[in-house]
Each structure stands twice: as structure tokens, then as C-alpha cells.
Design a protein around this motif. Structure first.
Motif, PDB file in Angstrom:
ATOM      1  N   GLN A  89      24.505 -35.216  -8.431  1.00 57.29           N
ATOM      2  CA  GLN A  89      25.513 -35.976  -7.693  1.00 57.29           C
ATOM      3  C   GLN A  89      26.780 -35.141  -7.526  1.00 57.29           C
ATOM      4  O   GLN A  89      27.374 -35.084  -6.450  1.00 57.29           O
ATOM      5  CB  GLN A  89      25.825 -37.269  -8.455  1.00 57.29           C
ATOM      6  N   PHE A  90      27.185 -34.472  -8.601  1.00 55.74           N
ATOM      7  CA  PHE A  90      28.417 -33.691  -8.553  1.00 55.74           C
ATOM      8  C   PHE A  90      28.263 -32.478  -7.640  1.00 55.74           C
ATOM      9  O   PHE A  90      29.186 -32.102  -6.922  1.00 55.74           O
ATOM     10  CB  PHE A  90      28.811 -33.232  -9.956  1.00 55.74           C
ATOM     11  N   LEU A  91      27.096 -31.832  -7.683  1.00 59.54           N
ATOM     12  CA  LEU A  91      26.863 -30.652  -6.856  1.00 59.54           C
ATOM     13  C   LEU A  91      26.927 -30.999  -5.373  1.00 59.54           C
ATOM     14  O   LEU A  91      27.414 -30.213  -4.563  1.00 59.54           O
ATOM     15  CB  LEU A  91      25.506 -30.022  -7.203  1.00 59.54           C
ATOM     16  N   GLN A  92      26.477 -32.168  -5.000  1.00 57.58           N
ATOM     17  CA  GLN A  92      26.568 -32.580  -3.599  1.00 57.58           C
ATOM     18  C   GLN A  92      28.025 -32.731  -3.181  1.00 57.58           C
ATOM     19  O   GLN A  92      28.389 -32.396  -2.062  1.00 57.58           O
ATOM     20  CB  GLN A  92      25.829 -33.900  -3.372  1.00 57.58           C
ATOM     21  N   HIS A  93      28.868 -33.211  -4.080  1.00 55.25           N
ATOM     22  CA  HIS A  93      30.285 -33.317  -3.757  1.00 55.25           C
ATOM     23  C   HIS A  93      30.882 -31.949  -3.480  1.00 55.25           C
ATOM     24  O   HIS A  93      31.733 -31.785  -2.605  1.00 55.25           O
ATOM     25  CB  HIS A  93      31.043 -33.981  -4.910  1.00 55.25           C
ATOM     26  N   LEU A 130      26.254 -19.885 -12.756  1.00 58.15           N
ATOM     27  CA  LEU A 130      24.793 -19.919 -12.811  1.00 58.15           C
ATOM     28  C   LEU A 130      24.271 -21.235 -12.261  1.00 58.15           C
ATOM     29  O   LEU A 130      23.284 -21.245 -11.506  1.00 58.15           O
ATOM     30  CB  LEU A 130      24.317 -19.717 -14.253  1.00 58.15           C
ATOM     31  N   GLU A 131      24.877 -22.343 -12.636  1.00 61.24           N
ATOM     32  CA  GLU A 131      24.417 -23.644 -12.139  1.00 61.24           C
ATOM     33  C   GLU A 131      24.554 -23.742 -10.619  1.00 61.24           C
ATOM     34  O   GLU A 131      23.686 -24.294  -9.946  1.00 61.24           O
ATOM     35  CB  GLU A 131      25.189 -24.773 -12.816  1.00 61.24           C
ATOM     36  N   LEU A 132      25.630 -23.188 -10.079  1.00 67.49           N
ATOM     37  CA  LEU A 132      25.799 -23.217  -8.624  1.00 67.49           C
ATOM     38  C   LEU A 132      24.747 -22.348  -7.948  1.00 67.49           C
ATOM     39  O   LEU A 132      24.193 -22.718  -6.897  1.00 67.49           O
ATOM     40  CB  LEU A 132      27.207 -22.740  -8.252  1.00 67.49           C
ATOM     41  N   LEU A 176      23.460 -14.288  -8.884  1.00 65.25           N
ATOM     42  CA  LEU A 176      24.598 -13.798  -8.102  1.00 65.25           C
ATOM     43  C   LEU A 176      24.925 -14.771  -6.977  1.00 65.25           C
ATOM     44  O   LEU A 176      24.018 -15.340  -6.358  1.00 65.25           O
ATOM     45  CB  LEU A 176      24.283 -12.422  -7.515  1.00 65.25           C
ATOM     46  N   PRO A 177      26.203 -14.970  -6.671  1.00 58.65           N
ATOM     47  CA  PRO A 177      26.580 -15.892  -5.592  1.00 58.65           C
ATOM     48  C   PRO A 177      26.230 -15.327  -4.219  1.00 58.65           C
ATOM     49  O   PRO A 177      26.279 -14.107  -4.000  1.00 58.65           O
ATOM     50  CB  PRO A 177      28.096 -16.039  -5.757  1.00 58.65           C
ATOM     51  N   ALA A 178      25.893 -16.206  -3.305  1.00 58.96           N
ATOM     52  CA  ALA A 178      25.483 -15.793  -1.961  1.00 58.96           C
ATOM     53  C   ALA A 178      26.587 -15.027  -1.238  1.00 58.96           C
ATOM     54  O   ALA A 178      26.312 -14.151  -0.414  1.00 58.96           O
ATOM     55  CB  ALA A 178      25.071 -17.021  -1.146  1.00 58.96           C
ATOM     56  N   ARG A 179      27.864 -15.338  -1.540  1.00 57.72           N
ATOM     57  CA  ARG A 179      28.964 -14.681  -0.828  1.00 57.72           C
ATOM     58  C   ARG A 179      29.046 -13.191  -1.116  1.00 57.72           C
ATOM     59  O   ARG A 179      29.723 -12.456  -0.398  1.00 57.72           O
ATOM     60  CB  ARG A 179      30.292 -15.359  -1.167  1.00 57.72           C
ATOM     61  N   THR A 180      28.370 -12.716  -2.190  1.00 61.36           N
ATOM     62  CA  THR A 180      28.413 -11.290  -2.517  1.00 61.36           C
ATOM     63  C   THR A 180      27.240 -10.513  -1.920  1.00 61.36           C
ATOM     64  O   THR A 180      27.135  -9.309  -2.131  1.00 61.36           O
ATOM     65  CB  THR A 180      28.414 -11.085  -4.042  1.00 61.36           C
ATOM     66  N   LEU A 181      26.381 -11.161  -1.152  1.00 59.51           N
ATOM     67  CA  LEU A 181      25.202 -10.499  -0.596  1.00 59.51           C
ATOM     68  C   LEU A 181      25.539  -9.630   0.605  1.00 59.51           C
ATOM     69  O   LEU A 181      24.837  -8.668   0.908  1.00 59.51           O
ATOM     70  CB  LEU A 181      24.144 -11.542  -0.228  1.00 59.51           C
ATOM     71  N   GLY A 182      26.611  -9.939   1.314  1.00 59.85           N
ATOM     72  CA  GLY A 182      26.991  -9.140   2.478  1.00 59.85           C
ATOM     73  C   GLY A 182      26.200  -9.467   3.723  1.00 59.85           C
ATOM     74  O   GLY A 182      25.870  -8.573   4.513  1.00 59.85           O
ATOM     75  N   LEU A 183      25.891 -10.749   3.932  1.00 64.63           N
ATOM     76  CA  LEU A 183      25.175 -11.162   5.141  1.00 64.63           C
ATOM     77  C   LEU A 183      26.045 -10.951   6.370  1.00 64.63           C
ATOM     78  O   LEU A 183      27.268 -11.118   6.314  1.00 64.63           O
ATOM     79  CB  LEU A 183      24.777 -12.635   5.034  1.00 64.63           C
TER      80      LEU A 183
END
Length: 363
Positions: A89-93, A130-132, A176-183
Motif C-alpha cells: 500500500q505504501f509503495l503505491q503511494h 533495496l525495497e524500492l 541498483l536504482p533504475a535512475r543510475t542505468l543511463g537509459l
């Protein structure tokens, strides 16, 4: 622009206290986990002295600052991606916000429980991140399944999307967070619908005890992590900020002077959030109203005009523009015109920080 920053962190790190200070909403800040269940949303004025200097010249009937929304999201815990602590529930927020303000506990207090029993800001950061990442990995896994089915059904775009998703999944699998992938821009556009949490920009707020910033090892650890991730770190004492927020202007200024500050630390949080989202401010002014508006850097004049009203963008003709410094130096519009600092700009004009603008449109 109704941009939202979600305030996240482990339970009992000071999220609700910070939210109270930002919004003066007086949301209960309890000292046990999960006291916040539903997210609380507060609209916060953006501190900007330039608006009031413009108003001193124009003498408008109303002064309206720009605003930003902050969302107090309940504390996450290890296992939140699997539903621990009402985690799903919290992650959806969090998915519904534009950026993440991660509050990290950097204070010792035996009366306020820590969910792991010790103060370790790096471990706390790793737990949340990690949870994110795990939550995003689950989203990407489901997207891969759907995309594979589309590919088998002959969808010509499926192969390219699938390659992006698989690359993303491997990255998330490493924590690793998606923002660090360099898409690239095309890849980012293709996955926008999935609202990945770790694509959102993040800043850290180190919550300290009074006057412990310069000799606080916990803060130094957070600053080191922020430097490694190229993330902003703001250091504040949420308890003091909550006290300051309840004072009137005169008492607040006296209190700040007593502690050797010129402004509340919350102003730094708000400005850092602006930087995080690559936002700027432009102004409109007249006898009726002087107002600050939020825009993303790189937006054209018609796009910015559309933030006031969609008709302004549809029927955009031109923008009458004066740079803020010129507006102040030459005492407003008439003086700026006489000094040759007033100019007309068309549809291709990129609005600049601090521009004082009047939009001409016809619908």
C-alpha cells in the motif's frame, strides 16, 4: 504545476515531524511504527524573496507564491516489497509522486524506538533502496511477461521494449536504482507507464539532534553516500523546525538569530526539492496580483503559459519578457521599457529563471 515529493524512510526517523514543520498540519507524530497509515498531503509555499521585491514595486492587491506538495508516506521496513508492514500500500503511494525525499535518522534518543534497535543510517538507506528496487523488479518482471506475449502475437515494437526491460531487470537485480542505468530518452519514454519508483529523483534529509551537524558521524556517512549517488543531502533538526514553524514572523526571526541562522532549514529542503526536479520560477505581475509560477527548465514560452491556463498555450501569440534583475533595477515595466530591457519573444523562446512575463494569447 502540482508536483509532489514523497517523504519516505524507516519508521520513527522523523517523517511526520518534518511534514508537520513543512505544512503546519499537526499530523500526529507517534513514536511507534506505522502510526501513519494513509499518506498526508500538504501544499507548501516556496520561499522566494524575489516575489516580494517585485510586489514592492507593483503594489498588487494580492501576492501568491509558488507551491509544492509534500506527501507524508508511512514508514517502510525490510520486506515492504513483499507486503511487510502494509508495504504494498505504501509503495503505491510513492509511485504517485514525482520525487522522493528520504529522511534518514542521525540522532540518538532512547525514548524513540528504532525498528532495528540501533542507529545506522547507511544500513537504513540500504534497506529502503533495496525495497524500492525489489518493488520495481516485480513490476518489470510482469511487464516482461506481457511484452513477450505481445511479441509472439506479432507486435513490431515488442522486441525493442523487451530489450530495455531485460536490461533494466538485470540492473535492479543488483539492488541498483533504475535512475543510475543511463537509459536514453527513447528507452525512458517506452517504460514511463510503469511508474518505476527508482527512476524518480531522490534526495536525503539527515535528521539530527540540536547543534550536532558538524560533529555527527551519522551525518558524515549520509553525506558520503549522497556524494556516491550524486544525490543532494540536506541536514536539519526536524524537531527544531517544527518549533520554528509554529512561531509568528517576529518571534521566528528572533529565534533564528539566537541559533545563528538567517532562515529556517526547511527552506533548504524546499530549494533542494526544486533542484531535484529541475524546476525554476518565473513571475507575473500587475495591479491585481504578483505571482510566482513553477516551470521545468527547458520549457518554451507556450508550454510555460499553459501552466497558467491551457488556453494560454493553445492561443499563444507572444510573450512580453523582462529579466528579474532588470525589473528590479529599472523599477518595473515602464522603467525597463525605457532602458531597452523589455522584449517580445515568440513560440521558440526558452523561459529563463526569474523572467517576469506577460503572455499575449487569442483563443
Amino acid at each position: 504545476m502540482a508536483l509532489q515529493c514523497g517523504i519516505v524512510g524507516l519508521p520513527n526517523v522523523g517523517k511526520s515531524t518534518l511534514f508537520n514543520a513543512l505544512t503546519r498540519a499537526k499530523i500526529a507524530a507517534e513514536n511507534f511504527p506505522f502510526s501513519t497509515i494513509k499518506p498526508n498531503v500538504g501544499v507548501v509555499p516556496v520561499p522566494d524573496l524575489r516575489l516580494y521585491k517585485i510586489a514592492d514595486i507593483v503594489q498588487p492587491g494580492e501576492i501568491v507564491p509558488a507551491t509544492m506538495e509534500f506527501v507524508d508516506i508511512a514508514g517502510l521496513v525490510a520486506g515492504a516489497s513483499r507486503g511487510e508492514g502494509l508495504g504494498n500500500q505504501f509503495l503505491q503511494h510513492i509511485r504517485d509522486t514525482d520525487a522522493i525525499v528520504h529522511i534518514v535518522r542521525c540522532f540518538e534518543d532512547p525514548d524513540i524506538a528504532h525498528v532495528t534497535g540501533k542507529i545506522d543510517p547507511v544500513s537504513d538507506i540500504d534497506t529502503i533502496n533495496l525495497e524500492l528496487a525489489l518493488a520495481d523488479e516485480d513490476t518489470v518482471d510482469r511487464a516482461i511477461e506481457r511484452t513477450e506475449r505481445k511479441g509472439k502475437a506479432g507486435d513490431p515494437k515488442a522486441a525493442q521494449l523487451l530489450a530495455t526491460l531485460q536490461k533494466l531487470r538485470d540492473h535492479l537485480d543488483e539492488g541498483l536504482p533504475a535512475r543510475t542505468l543511463g537509459l536514453n530518452e527513447e528507452e525512458l519514454k517506452s517504460i514511463r507507464e510503469y511508474q518505476l519508483i527508482t527512476l524518480k529523483p531522490m534526495m536525503y534529509v539527515a535528521n539530527i539532534e540540536e547543534a550536532s551537524e558538524h560533529d555527527n558521524e551519522h551525518v558524515q556517512q549520509v553525506q558520503k553516500r549522497g556524494a556516491e549517488e550524486n544525490a543532494d543531502v540536506v541536514v536539519i533538526c526536524a524537531e527544531i523546525e517544527a518549533e520554528i514553524s509554529q512561531l509568528d514572523d517576529e518571534d521566528r526571526d528572533e529565534f533564528l538569530a539566537d541559533i545563528g541562522e538567517t532562515e529556517p532549514g526547511l527552506n533548504r529542503v524546499i530549494r533542494a526539492a526544486y533542484h531535484l526536479l529541475d524546476l525554476g520560477t518565473y513571475f507575473t505581475s500587475g495591479e491585481r496580483q504578483a505571482r510566482a509560477w513553477t516551470f521545468r527548465h527547458g520549457m518554451t514560452a507556450p508550454q510555460v503559459a499553459g501552466k497558467i491556463h491551457t488556453d494560454f498555450e493553445k492561443g499563444f501569440i507572444r510573450a512580453e519578457v523582462i529579466a528579474y534583475d532588470d525589473f528590479i533595477q529599472y523599477n518595473g515595466e515602464l522603467g525597463s521599457k525605457d532602458a531597452g530591457k523589455w522584449r517580445l519573444e515568440g513560440k521558440e523562446y526558452i523561459v529563463q529563471e526569474g523572467d517576469v512575463v506577460l503572455f499575449r494569447f487569442n483563443v
